[in-house]
Design an enzyme around this catalytic site. Structure first.
Site, short mmCIF file in Angstrom:
data_model
loop_
_atom_site.label_atom_id
_atom_site.label_comp_id
_atom_site.label_asym_id
_atom_site.label_seq_id
_atom_site.Cartn_x
_atom_site.Cartn_y
_atom_site.Cartn_z
CD GLU A 1 -2.41 1.28 2.78
OE1 GLU A 1 -2.64 2.42 3.28
OE2 GLU A 1 -2.68 0.21 3.36
CB THR A 56 -3.12 8.21 3.04
OG1 THR A 56 -2.25 7.35 3.79
CG2 THR A 56 -3.46 9.41 3.93
CE LYS A 92 -5.86 2.20 7.73
NZ LYS A 92 -5.08 3.16 6.92
#
Length: 217
Positions: free
Chosen positions: A43, A73, A133
């Protein structure tokens, strides 16, 4: 890879390396170190300058390999779209943004919005989130997974924050789909010790596979 293949790859490996860096060179070195340690889901966060260009380069580099490159993000649907156009195969957000989830669903790309409560989890799942998440997971530890799974046993969760080699099996025992590892995995980059990242990645992989083997007995 198809959406289903990406999700299966993340579940199989059990760990997503959360890569934050000062620039492209450091990001690529962290990436290589993680791969050498056996981590195959990466990621690249949009806190890295020109993150989309790094994602594009890695997506082309590993197009023929069994490695998945995602964007992290991701704060809005505009950034999500940029990441998809750059080749990201999954999208991760620190919070639940309905527009981001909708966009990823439109293009059949796995999306992982951040949640911390049962209410957020349900809203994200209703919107079509594939994975939740749990962030920042270190506020509660593995017990937050059990707490959410109480009323929502079907929830697939990936905790990020507070996951380390020493406690990763505890997270899996609580019922996670996979884990996200950032600073605990990539801390070596701060001193230029990329071998440390590789060594830590290997230990993560070993601990996760050891747990899965025990669970099958």
């Amino acid at each position: 890879m198809s959406k289903e293949q990406v999700l299966a790859k993340i579940e199989q490996g059990g760990i997503v390396a959360v890569i934050r860096a000062d620039g492209e060179d450091q990001a690529l070195r962290i990436t290589d170190a993680c791969l050498q340690g056996g981590v195959t889901a990466l990621e690249l966060t949009f806190t890295i300058p020109a993150a989309h260009k790094i994602i594009e380069a890695l997506a082309k580099r590993f197009a023929a390999e069994n490695i998945v490159i995602g964007a992290g993000t991701v704060m809005d649907s505009e950034t999500a779209r940029i990441s998809l156009l750059s080749g990201a195969e999954f999208v991760v957000s620190p919070y639940f943004d309905p527009e981001t989830v909708a966009l990823c669903n439109r293009y059949r790309v796995p999306v992982m919005p951040g949640v911390m409560t049962v209410g957020e989890a349900v809203r994200a799942m209703n919107a079509g989130a594939d994975i939740l998440k749990v962030f920042p997971a270190d506020l509660f530890g593995p017990k937050i997974i059990r707490a959410i799974k109480g009323p929502i046993p079907q929830a697939k969760m990936v905790p990020t924050g507070g996951v380390s080699v020493d406690n990763v099996q505890e997270w899996f025992a609580a019922g996670v789909f996979a884990v996200g590892a950032g600073g605990s995995l990539t801390a070596g980059a701060e001193t230029g010790d990329y071998q440390k990242i590789t060594n830590t990645a290997k230990r993560f992989v070993e601990e996760i596979q050891a747990f899965k083997q025990k669970a099958q007995l």
